[in-house]
Design an enzyme around this catalytic site. Sequence first.
Site, PDB file in Angstrom:
ATOM      1  N   SER A 241       0.810  -1.277   0.029  1.00 58.45           N
ATOM      2  CA  SER A 241      -0.140  -0.009  -0.025  1.00 58.45           C
ATOM      3  C   SER A 241       0.880   1.317  -0.068  1.00 58.45           C
ATOM      4  CB  SER A 241      -0.805  -0.028   1.219  1.00 58.45           C
ATOM      5  OG  SER A 241      -2.236   0.792   0.835  1.00 58.45           O
ATOM      6  N   ASP A 336      -7.623  -5.780  -6.632  1.00 60.18           N
ATOM      7  CA  ASP A 336      -7.391  -4.627  -5.637  1.00 60.18           C
ATOM      8  C   ASP A 336      -8.354  -3.637  -5.773  1.00 60.18           C
ATOM      9  OD1 ASP A 336      -6.603  -2.936  -3.835  1.00 60.18           O
ATOM     10  OD2 ASP A 336      -4.364  -3.035  -4.571  1.00 60.18           O
ATOM     11  N   HIS A 370      -6.786  -6.372  -1.998  1.00 61.36           N
ATOM     12  CA  HIS A 370      -5.653  -5.508  -1.494  1.00 61.36           C
ATOM     13  C   HIS A 370      -4.878  -6.157  -0.514  1.00 61.36           C
ATOM     14  CE1 HIS A 370      -3.396  -1.765  -0.912  1.00 61.36           C
ATOM     15  NE2 HIS A 370      -3.754  -1.719   0.193  1.00 61.36           N
TER      16      HIS A 370
END
Length: 431
Positions: A241, A336, A370
């Site tokens: 991230s 994602d 994600h």
Amino acid sequence: MPKFVKNGSLLSEEMSSQVRLRLLPSARCLFDEPVQVKVSGLRSRQVVALRARSTDERGMVFTSSATYRADGSGEIDLNRDPSLRGNYVGVEPMGLLWSLRPVTLHKRFQKTNSLNPHVVKFSVHEQEGEGRMLAKATNERFLIGDGVTRCPVKEGNIHGVLFTPPGEGPFPAVLDLCTFMSEKRACLLANRGFVVLTVAMYNDRPDKVKVMHLDHFEEAVDFLQQQPKVGSKGVGLVSRSKAADIALSLAAFVPGVEATVWINGCSANTVLPLYHRKKQILPALLFDISKIIPTESGASMVKYVVQNPLAEESKATLVPIERAKGHFLFAAAEDDLHWDSKAYMDEMVERLKRHGKENFESVCYPGAGHYLEPPYGPYCPSSFHGLVGKPVLWGGEPRSHAAAEVHLWKKIQEFFRAHLSCDATQSKARL
């Protein structure tokens, strides 16, 4: 720290004179290790519900359930037998773990402290009537293995935790960059023979942080290289991230970074301007909150709020990874819903190829979301986002996501062992 229990039934309690629920090879294991769930003593072809229940560090309850049919001998083996219905179907040996769902919507399983095990209570229930419990067993899933040392670090700008494997070493060194503090991934890597320092992007509330200083993370790289048991030429980085673009910048601007794992991030510097040695080196890629897409579930989709880093006005935000001397492992989940990770990964791969670079490998995971974590934790489809200030969708289909976590976890370890040269990189984790 408790040792292995050789008899998997030691933590099981029989609720019926015949039915027995066993966890093999032991009811105690490391968090990232599979267990074999077996039931015996049922009637031939009896249909029962297998359930799992766990409570996380904040007291949030997670549950899962699946229906199984015993064989002619009255036995069920999750390594062999398919779930007929429930939270998943088909042969999924660890399905009861990864399909654990929060009782409260949009809650993410919180397991950041390494000292307490993840406790999962398994049970077998009759299908008829009120589902009387027939047998139960408790699985204690430890984050910290036997002999691994945990040492909080507060030195200069470093606020983190250092994990060191047992033995003299030398060991390869890894810096685990988390968006918010978590010990899980770092501790599990230390069990596998790495000296790991975990640090967070945000030690304060995100809205109070105005710029990001690469120097703070450079200090962490230097600190790791000075550890007495570290024998690798440089350090590895593991990130996901927002932390992933910080990892890219460390690889590009800081010497001593030999191997960088980038998971579901951006190819540009995001959210905050990045400074190094009192000068801004990268502006922030901006985002447009009007592009947040609300959904009926109450969680929003934020995948498209970030501007295109390849647009002319944004190109200055791209991290110049072509400058990096170390190796990269790029891992992108195709579903994602937080970042357009696959597109960012493709852009970086093409850029490195244009520069004649071969110092990278990439892996793509269809159906994964994600939040790619070490394996066998509950899959998280949505949860509160600290920067957005509301629940967001993370994406992914549970079965595919769980399989991706198993594959990526092994891949990360292989990548670090290949590129962090060291005399002794193999250290068998013992609980």
